[in-house]
Design a protein around this motif. Structure first.
Motif, short mmCIF file in Angstrom:
data_model
loop_
_atom_site.label_atom_id
_atom_site.label_comp_id
_atom_site.label_asym_id
_atom_site.label_seq_id
_atom_site.Cartn_x
_atom_site.Cartn_y
_atom_site.Cartn_z
N GLU A 1 0.83 -1.20 0.00
CA GLU A 1 0.00 0.00 0.00
C GLU A 1 0.87 1.25 0.00
OE1 GLU A 1 -3.46 1.68 -0.59
OE2 GLU A 1 -3.41 -0.46 -0.09
N ASN B 1 3.91 1.69 -1.30
CA ASN B 1 4.48 1.95 -2.62
C ASN B 1 3.43 2.35 -3.64
OD1 ASN B 1 7.23 1.44 -2.03
ND2 ASN B 1 6.81 -0.74 -1.98
N SER B 2 2.21 1.82 -3.47
CA SER B 2 1.13 2.20 -4.37
C SER B 2 0.82 3.68 -4.24
CB SER B 2 -0.12 1.37 -4.05
OG SER B 2 -1.22 1.81 -4.82
N ILE B 3 0.76 4.17 -3.00
CA ILE B 3 0.48 5.59 -2.77
C ILE B 3 1.65 6.45 -3.25
CG2 ILE B 3 0.03 7.34 -1.01
CD1 ILE B 3 -1.31 5.12 0.64
N ALA C 1 3.70 5.87 -5.63
CA ALA C 1 3.72 5.91 -7.08
C ALA C 1 2.72 6.91 -7.64
CB ALA C 1 3.42 4.51 -7.63
N GLN C 2 1.68 7.21 -6.86
CA GLN C 2 0.65 8.15 -7.31
C GLN C 2 0.94 9.58 -6.90
OE1 GLN C 2 -3.47 6.50 -6.66
NE2 GLN C 2 -2.33 4.77 -5.81
N LEU C 3 1.87 9.76 -5.98
CA LEU C 3 2.23 11.11 -5.55
C LEU C 3 3.29 11.67 -6.49
CD1 LEU C 3 2.52 10.64 -1.68
CD2 LEU C 3 0.65 11.72 -2.94
N ASP C 4 3.18 12.93 -6.81
CA ASP C 4 4.14 13.58 -7.69
C ASP C 4 5.55 13.51 -7.10
OD1 ASP C 4 5.16 15.13 -9.81
OD2 ASP C 4 4.89 16.98 -8.66
N ARG D 1 2.92 14.94 2.27
CA ARG D 1 2.25 15.30 1.02
C ARG D 1 0.73 15.36 1.18
NH1 ARG D 1 5.40 14.39 -3.57
NH2 ARG D 1 7.51 15.11 -3.09
N TYR E 1 -8.13 9.48 3.64
CA TYR E 1 -6.90 9.16 4.38
C TYR E 1 -7.01 9.77 5.77
CZ TYR E 1 -4.79 7.76 -0.05
OH TYR E 1 -4.51 7.12 -1.23
#
Length: 279
Positions: free
Chosen positions: A15, A17-19, A21-24, A99, A117
């Motif tokens: 979870e 790494n998934s988040i 990967a979606q953050l700039d 972030r 979140y």
């Protein structure tokens, strides 16, 4: 001013790494911070998200001769790998918190919509029914009861029957919570995968005996309704196969609700944790 280190007891790396990967620029930021933290000791030579969702990081000892094949060098590399994976996870949690907070997406109360979140701090209770079930079904426990002094036959039978009933209950609850620890906090119930903890079940149980507040970084997965805590076993000719899936979910929620309002009640939130720690 000194900074009080966090005591991380749980991290869901997939979870996490998934988040990221979606953050700039989320993943590069974490890797940069980890490199700076380990400057002079190790360096990250490559990194990528593996098929299992975890970050595969390759590290090398700074200034190492590549021809050095000694056993001590191999041990040093293994230690460096373990250290960097732990440091990576801890830094990643801090980056995600920062972030999400900057974007005003991180809420500090549980009364949020599904998908939100949250960063929740609360008194808590940890329930691991699989561990409890192993204890209740341990023959040594029954033997100890029969060896107690001062009990008459009726009292002994009563205690043995009580143990048998508790054993049946833990059989049931260990089935519906297989692979999961339940963490009861204020107005929410956290479903934490047991494999993601950094301590064993016995150590986790000791945590519940303390007075510290636990911090949960997680995602609201569901809001408990009155219907969730009720179960209907009636079947007719119009009942489809989807009934089985609904029934399983209903039974699980119903049984958890039977543990009491302290554990689960209407309008409570079900939370999937990303990280759990003490401050």
């Amino acid at each position: 001013m000194s900074v009080q280190p966090k005591e991380f007891i749980y991290v869901d790396e997939i979870e996490l790494n998934s988040i990221l990967a979606q953050l700039d620029n989320g993943l590069p930021t974490v890797i940069k911070d980890v490199q700076e933290a380990l400057s002079g000791n190790t360096e990250i030579t490559s990194s990528e998200i593996g098929k299992n969702g975890k970050l595969d990081v390759v590290v090398a000892k700074a200034g190492t001769n590549k021809k050095d094949k000694s056993e001590s060098h191999s041990i040093e590399q293994q230690m460096s790998q373990q250290a960097i994976e732990t440091v990576y996870s801890d830094y990643a949690v801090n980056i995600i918190k920062k972030r999400l907070d900057e974007e005003r997406q991180l809420k500090v109360t549980s009364k949020q919509a599904v998908g939100a979140y949250v960063l929740l701090q609360s008194k808590f209770e940890i329930l691991n029914f699989s561990r409890m079930n192993r204890l209740m079904n341990n023959s040594a426990l029954a033997d100890m009861l029969t060896e107690q002094e001062g009990l008459d036959h009726e009292e002994l039978d009563s205690q043995i029957e009580g143990l048998r009933q508790i054993s049946k209950l833990t059989d049931l609850y260990s089935t519906i919570t297989k692979g999961v620890d339940l963490i009861s906090i204020n107005n929410a119930l956290v479903y934490a995968e047991s494999k993601n903890f950094r301590m064993n079940a016995s150590q986790r149980q000791v945590l519940s005996n303390g007075n510290r507040k636990i911090t949960i970084l997680g995602i609201i997965e569901s809001v408990v309704s009155e219907e969730d805590m009720d179960v209907d076993f009636q079947v007719d000719d119009n009942t489809g196969l989807s009934f089985l899936s609904d029934l399983e979910s209903g039974i699980n929620m119903y049984l958890i609700h039977l543990l009491g309002d302290k554990i689960l009640k209407k309008d409570d939130r079900l939370v999937k944790p990303i990280a759990i720690y003490f401050e």
